[in-house]
Design a protein around this motif. Sequence first.
Motif, PDB file in Angstrom:
ATOM      1  N   ILE A  86     -46.249 -26.739  81.050  1.00 46.65           N
ATOM      2  CA  ILE A  86     -46.370 -27.868  80.111  1.00 46.65           C
ATOM      3  C   ILE A  86     -47.297 -28.916  80.718  1.00 46.65           C
ATOM      4  O   ILE A  86     -47.036 -29.434  81.803  1.00 46.65           O
ATOM      5  CB  ILE A  86     -44.997 -28.480  79.797  1.00 46.65           C
ATOM      6  CG1 ILE A  86     -44.046 -27.414  79.233  1.00 46.65           C
ATOM      7  CG2 ILE A  86     -45.152 -29.658  78.834  1.00 46.65           C
ATOM      8  CD1 ILE A  86     -44.491 -26.798  77.934  1.00 46.65           C
ATOM      9  N   GLN A  87     -48.356 -29.266  79.979  1.00 49.41           N
ATOM     10  CA  GLN A  87     -49.352 -30.211  80.504  1.00 49.41           C
ATOM     11  C   GLN A  87     -49.196 -31.621  79.936  1.00 49.41           C
ATOM     12  O   GLN A  87     -49.645 -32.588  80.547  1.00 49.41           O
ATOM     13  CB  GLN A  87     -50.751 -29.680  80.204  1.00 49.41           C
ATOM     14  CG  GLN A  87     -51.064 -28.376  80.921  1.00 49.41           C
ATOM     15  CD  GLN A  87     -52.324 -27.723  80.391  1.00 49.41           C
ATOM     16  OE1 GLN A  87     -52.347 -27.204  79.277  1.00 49.41           O
ATOM     17  NE2 GLN A  87     -53.390 -27.777  81.173  1.00 49.41           N
ATOM     18  N   GLN A  88     -48.614 -31.734  78.755  1.00 48.40           N
ATOM     19  CA  GLN A  88     -48.272 -33.030  78.183  1.00 48.40           C
ATOM     20  C   GLN A  88     -47.008 -32.859  77.363  1.00 48.40           C
ATOM     21  O   GLN A  88     -46.766 -31.778  76.822  1.00 48.40           O
ATOM     22  CB  GLN A  88     -49.391 -33.590  77.288  1.00 48.40           C
ATOM     23  CG  GLN A  88     -50.596 -34.105  78.048  1.00 48.40           C
ATOM     24  CD  GLN A  88     -51.547 -34.910  77.168  1.00 48.40           C
ATOM     25  OE1 GLN A  88     -51.153 -35.422  76.112  1.00 48.40           O
ATOM     26  NE2 GLN A  88     -52.791 -35.043  77.589  1.00 48.40           N
TER      27      GLN A  88
ATOM     28  N   ALA B 245     -48.713 -33.310  69.661  1.00 52.24           N
ATOM     29  CA  ALA B 245     -48.881 -32.135  70.523  1.00 52.24           C
ATOM     30  C   ALA B 245     -49.949 -31.203  69.960  1.00 52.24           C
ATOM     31  O   ALA B 245     -50.796 -30.674  70.692  1.00 52.24           O
ATOM     32  CB  ALA B 245     -47.554 -31.399  70.668  1.00 52.24           C
TER      33      ALA B 245
ATOM     34  N   VAL C  86     -55.548 -30.102  76.328  1.00 54.29           N
ATOM     35  CA  VAL C  86     -54.618 -29.290  77.111  1.00 54.29           C
ATOM     36  C   VAL C  86     -54.471 -27.930  76.442  1.00 54.29           C
ATOM     37  O   VAL C  86     -54.830 -27.751  75.275  1.00 54.29           O
ATOM     38  CB  VAL C  86     -53.222 -29.953  77.253  1.00 54.29           C
ATOM     39  CG1 VAL C  86     -53.325 -31.318  77.911  1.00 54.29           C
ATOM     40  CG2 VAL C  86     -52.528 -30.053  75.893  1.00 54.29           C
TER      41      VAL C  86
ATOM     42  N   ALA D  75     -48.592 -27.850  75.275  1.00 57.49           N
ATOM     43  CA  ALA D  75     -47.928 -29.151  75.132  1.00 57.49           C
ATOM     44  C   ALA D  75     -46.533 -28.954  74.551  1.00 57.49           C
ATOM     45  O   ALA D  75     -46.268 -27.991  73.829  1.00 57.49           O
ATOM     46  CB  ALA D  75     -48.745 -30.075  74.242  1.00 57.49           C
TER      47      ALA D  75
END
Length: 442
Positions: A46-48, A92, A101, A104
């Motif tokens: 998970i990046q954000q 997202a 990204v 998300a």
Amino acid sequence: MSSKAYVIGVGITQFLKPQNKFDYPELVLEATTKALIDASITYDSIQQAFVGYCYADSTSGQRALYQLGMTQIPVINVNNNCSTGSTALFMARQVVEAGIVDCALALGFEKMTPGSLKLMFEDRTNPLDQIFAMTAETRGFGQAPFAAQIFGNAGLEYCEKYGATPEHMAKIAEKNHRHSVANPYSQFRDAYTLDQIKASPCIYGPLTKLQCCPTSDGAGAVIVASESFVLNNKLSGQAIEIVSQAMATDSPDVMSKSSIELSGADMTRRAANIAFKSAGIGPDDVKVVELHDCFSANELITYDALGLCKPGEAHKLVETGDNTYGGKYVINPSGGLISKGHPLGATGLAQCAELVWQLRGWCGNRQVSNVEYALQHNIGLGGAAVVTIYRRAKGLGKLSNEDQNPLKNHAYNPAVEARGVREEDVRRVMSKKFSERYSSRL
């Protein structure tokens, strides 16, 4: 460079009557763990994260997610009234489509207090002050819960303008309670006759208690990923494409003397028009719909606003049974907010989970047949309406039966059985870097 966005994992808790049984970190841990298991990834991917809630303090999103790892990713807390969960999903999806990204998380939760929705602050401007003032001017403002008055008035106006009756609204509630029997996540799973719906205590105008959604505790999580992430992680078999999505806020019509417009119909109308145009399809291409039935009256007027019927003919959709199994659409197969419950931050994500499971064909005896496109509608007064169109991913490779089997990632089918999570489930998906470094403290 923009990318397509796909839902690769979903997870929800059972929606429960507020009773201080679970705190929000427990709810979030369950929903997010389930979504990560569904996606076959760990929290490291998970990046954000976008975390929606209305009834919690600032940075509650961080507190809830830190259980899975302090990975230093951006965590953005979101509050957009009853459309909070879909707003988190909207954000997202945007960062994935924009190529910012590859993966998300959209998360939503609520731990509510019993009873009708209440305003939290009395020493500052009410964000709904204009809606309240126009409601008072058009039909008066009484002692009933404010949301019931706003949406109940919209139902009354629809009856006056187009020939619908309170019985049409009662039939919508009967349908949704009947659908909820097959949904293990629903707060209420009892079927009621039309007479029972009509005989339940009156809340406001045409709305009886069994036509109103309850307050609830619960959480939902949805993981959104890019096409390259789907392919690199061999997730084509479960990926559901977000074909289009649109959010709209209030138009000047909210200042008119129309109760229908005061309840946000034009927001829905605009968001739906944009979403259908972007997807290149129309309402007739949709088979299954999850829409925001906070009250049966809102479901009635939303048929019209979404374009599911000709203007002024929403009640005819009810009369012909074209809103349930065997009809043109199946609307709220989950039971909708009226039965499933309405934890504000989680509602939109639970709607997404239901449609993802429907598109995967996992829903057992509530499965809608021949689903190609699915439509989601989530609205919040004050205001924001989010309309999303989904379909099973195309062009990502040939799918095997194993790819489409819920048992591939789960020990059970989460669409038809609501289980909690175990400690080993959490350890399976939590950040490996975090757990290795701090294993002695976990």
